[in-house]
Structures are given as C-alpha cells and as structure tokens.
Design a protein around this motif. Structure first.
Motif, PDB file in Angstrom:
ATOM      1  N   ALA A  30       0.838  -1.209   0.000  1.00  0.00           N
ATOM      2  CA  ALA A  30       0.000   0.000   0.000  1.00  0.00           C
ATOM      3  C   ALA A  30       0.869   1.254   0.000  1.00  0.00           C
ATOM      4  N   GLY A  31       1.958   1.202   0.746  1.00  0.00           N
ATOM      5  CA  GLY A  31       2.820   2.372   0.838  1.00  0.00           C
ATOM      6  C   GLY A  31       3.586   2.667  -0.424  1.00  0.00           C
ATOM      7  N   VAL A  32       3.871   1.640  -1.210  1.00  0.00           N
ATOM      8  CA  VAL A  32       4.646   1.849  -2.434  1.00  0.00           C
ATOM      9  C   VAL A  32       3.752   1.977  -3.662  1.00  0.00           C
ATOM     10  N   ALA A  33       2.458   1.644  -3.532  1.00  0.00           N
ATOM     11  CA  ALA A  33       1.542   1.666  -4.675  1.00  0.00           C
ATOM     12  C   ALA A  33       1.421   3.060  -5.287  1.00  0.00           C
ATOM     13  N   ILE A  65      -6.596   3.318  -2.496  1.00  0.00           N
ATOM     14  CA  ILE A  65      -5.799   2.301  -1.812  1.00  0.00           C
ATOM     15  C   ILE A  65      -6.518   1.820  -0.554  1.00  0.00           C
ATOM     16  N   THR A  66      -7.106   2.750   0.180  1.00  0.00           N
ATOM     17  CA  THR A  66      -7.851   2.390   1.390  1.00  0.00           C
ATOM     18  C   THR A  66      -9.059   1.531   1.050  1.00  0.00           C
ATOM     19  N   LEU A  67      -9.774   1.893  -0.013  1.00  0.00           N
ATOM     20  CA  LEU A  67     -10.931   1.115  -0.446  1.00  0.00           C
ATOM     21  C   LEU A  67     -10.522  -0.295  -0.863  1.00  0.00           C
ATOM     22  N   ALA A  68      -9.413  -0.390  -1.589  1.00  0.00           N
ATOM     23  CA  ALA A  68      -8.918  -1.706  -2.009  1.00  0.00           C
ATOM     24  C   ALA A  68      -8.570  -2.556  -0.790  1.00  0.00           C
ATOM     25  N   ALA A  69      -7.949  -1.933   0.209  1.00  0.00           N
ATOM     26  CA  ALA A  69      -7.600  -2.662   1.431  1.00  0.00           C
ATOM     27  C   ALA A  69      -8.858  -3.136   2.155  1.00  0.00           C
ATOM     28  N   PRO A  77     -10.129  -4.013  10.310  1.00  0.00           N
ATOM     29  CA  PRO A  77     -10.141  -2.536  10.219  1.00  0.00           C
ATOM     30  C   PRO A  77      -8.798  -1.895  10.558  1.00  0.00           C
ATOM     31  N   LYS A  78      -8.062  -2.490  11.507  1.00  0.00           N
ATOM     32  CA  LYS A  78      -6.755  -1.924  11.849  1.00  0.00           C
ATOM     33  C   LYS A  78      -5.815  -2.004  10.655  1.00  0.00           C
ATOM     34  N   LEU A  79      -5.858  -3.107   9.943  1.00  0.00           N
ATOM     35  CA  LEU A  79      -4.998  -3.261   8.771  1.00  0.00           C
ATOM     36  C   LEU A  79      -5.383  -2.267   7.685  1.00  0.00           C
ATOM     37  N   VAL A  80      -6.670  -2.066   7.475  1.00  0.00           N
ATOM     38  CA  VAL A  80      -7.134  -1.081   6.484  1.00  0.00           C
ATOM     39  C   VAL A  80      -6.627   0.309   6.863  1.00  0.00           C
ATOM     40  N   LEU A  81      -6.719   0.638   8.145  1.00  0.00           N
ATOM     41  CA  LEU A  81      -6.247   1.939   8.628  1.00  0.00           C
ATOM     42  C   LEU A  81      -4.760   2.123   8.354  1.00  0.00           C
ATOM     43  N   PHE A  82      -3.972   1.091   8.592  1.00  0.00           N
ATOM     44  CA  PHE A  82      -2.530   1.215   8.398  1.00  0.00           C
ATOM     45  C   PHE A  82      -2.159   1.230   6.910  1.00  0.00           C
ATOM     46  N   CYS A  83      -2.958   0.613   6.063  1.00  0.00           N
ATOM     47  CA  CYS A  83      -2.726   0.729   4.622  1.00  0.00           C
ATOM     48  C   CYS A  83      -2.932   2.180   4.185  1.00  0.00           C
ATOM     49  N   ALA A  84      -3.974   2.807   4.712  1.00  0.00           N
ATOM     50  CA  ALA A  84      -4.210   4.217   4.423  1.00  0.00           C
ATOM     51  C   ALA A  84      -3.081   5.075   4.972  1.00  0.00           C
ATOM     52  N   LEU A  85      -2.639   4.761   6.180  1.00  0.00           N
ATOM     53  CA  LEU A  85      -1.552   5.511   6.812  1.00  0.00           C
ATOM     54  C   LEU A  85      -0.265   5.380   6.011  1.00  0.00           C
ATOM     55  N   ALA A  86      -0.005   4.192   5.454  1.00  0.00           N
ATOM     56  CA  ALA A  86       1.204   3.985   4.661  1.00  0.00           C
ATOM     57  C   ALA A  86       1.222   4.887   3.438  1.00  0.00           C
ATOM     58  N   ALA A  87       0.057   5.056   2.799  1.00  0.00           N
ATOM     59  CA  ALA A  87      -0.025   5.949   1.640  1.00  0.00           C
ATOM     60  C   ALA A  87       0.235   7.397   2.056  1.00  0.00           C
ATOM     61  N   LEU A  88      -0.294   7.796   3.198  1.00  0.00           N
ATOM     62  CA  LEU A  88      -0.089   9.167   3.672  1.00  0.00           C
ATOM     63  C   LEU A  88       1.363   9.399   4.083  1.00  0.00           C
ATOM     64  N   VAL A  89       1.982   8.391   4.704  1.00  0.00           N
ATOM     65  CA  VAL A  89       3.399   8.501   5.058  1.00  0.00           C
ATOM     66  C   VAL A  89       4.242   8.668   3.797  1.00  0.00           C
ATOM     67  N   HIS A  90       3.841   8.024   2.720  1.00  0.00           N
ATOM     68  CA  HIS A  90       4.525   8.184   1.437  1.00  0.00           C
ATOM     69  C   HIS A  90       4.561   9.664   1.035  1.00  0.00           C
TER      70      HIS A  90
END
Length: 221
Positions: A30-33, A65-69, A77-90
């Motif tokens: 998610a973070g590299v997508a 990305i969050t929707l895909a997760a 839900p925690k994993l979905v949240l962190f996938c979204a967070l990974a994109a924002l950290v990017h």
C-alpha cells in the motif's frame, strides 16, 4: 524519495503495528503503490517527468488504496487503517525528502506544495533524504536483530528465512559434521551445517547431505 525507501518504511510500519506476514505485506505494498505513476519511465524521461508525482500522488489515490484494502480485508479494520496511513506517510516522505511538486488535491485542484519553496534544495536532498535513508536501515537492522526477519519476506518468506539464517547462524551455531561455522539449518532433521555439508533445493530449501540423499536423490542441484 525512491520507491525502495517508501517500501522499506511501509514494511517497518506494518511490522511496528504487529501484523502477521500478510498484514505486513499489505501495508508495504500500500505504501509503495503510490509510485505506480513512476512506470511512466517506460515511455521515456519526458513522460516520467510529466506524470510521476502527479497521477497517483494525491489524496484520491490514497482513498482508492484504502478502499482496495477494505475490500481485501473487510474484517481487519486496523490493517485497512494502516494501509491508508502507509499511503499518507509516502506523501510526507516525498514532501520532506525530494524536490518534486506534490499535487495532493488533484484532480480537483492544481495547487502544489513543495518544501523547496521554504528550505534550500540541497538541505532536502542531501540532509533530509540521506538521514531518512540511514534511519530506515537502522530500523531494519533493529527488526532483524530482534525479530529475525527482513523486508525480503514480502516476496518470499522461505528466501527471507534462508538469508536470515545465513547471516545469523555463523555467530551462534557450528556445523554438525566438521565444527566450522554453520550457515544453514536442514529443514528435514533440523541440524546445522556449513557450506561444505549442505545442499540447497528449489524453493530456498536447505538440506544436509544425508537428508538430501533420502528426499531428493544423489543428483546435484
């Protein structure tokens, strides 16, 4: 920052959250997508300069990305949240570590942000980016020492185990045959062996010679 740095930090984020392998893999990807727009390089440098950091480096892509997760992991839900967070950290890493404009509100607004409008470009490229890279490697070494795994597990868990054993076993184990430093652990009998007394089969599967002869045969790999 380059995709490798983004991938590393995203994997570290998933690891820090305590996820299992699938969770760590999801957060890393998610973070590299967001860097998929970098594939424009296939069409030349001009296309890369035109579309990279433009097409997918925005909040809309983070939402996708969050929707895909959520679709893939509806009960986590925690994993979905962190996938979204990974994109924002990017986005944060790109803002503090590179000189590209970021169009976070595209396609709704052409407004751009760029830290070089505030700080010297050399400070961002050589200091911030360099420090970020060093920090990532330090954190990866700490994870490696504490949890005995690396980001390589995202691609092949067996390969990751193979590499981890090769790096760590020589400091802890001796070959059962000759007493030299061991680099491999036989997956059949669990014994430890040096490079002279092991075979490696397909799929990163190390075996001692005795187990290899029993399970695979006498044909060299």
């Amino acid at each position: 920052m380059n995709s490798g740095i983004h991938f590393g930090y995203s994997w570290l984020l998933g690891d820090a959250a305590g996820f299992d392998l699938n969770g760590r893999r999801a957060v890393a990807l998610a973070g590299v997508a967001v860097d998929l727009d970098g594939l424009a390089i296939v069409f030349g440098r001009e296309a890369f300069n035109t579309y990279h950091h433009v097409v997918f480096h925005n909040l809309l892509s983070a939402g996708v990305i969050t929707l895909a997760a959520f679709i893939l992991f509806p009960r986590r839900p925690k994993l979905v949240l962190f996938c979204a967070l990974a994109a924002l950290v990017h986005f944060v890493l790109d803002y503090v570590g590179c000189h590209w404009d970021l169009y976070l509100l595209r396609p709704f607004s052409p407004a751009a942000i760029n830290l070089t409008n505030i700080l010297p470009e050399w400070l961002i490229i050589y200091v911030f980016q360099g420090a970020g890279t060093v920090l990532m490697f330090v954190l990866m070494v700490l994870v490696f020492l504490k949890k005995d795994r690396s980001f390589f597990e995202v691609f092949t868990p067996k390969g990751d185990r193979f590499i981890m054993n090769f790096v760590t076993l020589p400091w802890r184990r001796r070959c059962a045959e000759c007493g030299r430093r061991a680099f491999y652990r036989c997956e059949e009998c669990g014994g430890y062996f040096c490079s002279l007394h092991r075979k490696v089969t397909r799929g990163w599967r190390p075996l001692c010679k005795a187990c290899y002869d029993k399970t695979v045969g006498n044909t060299s790999v």
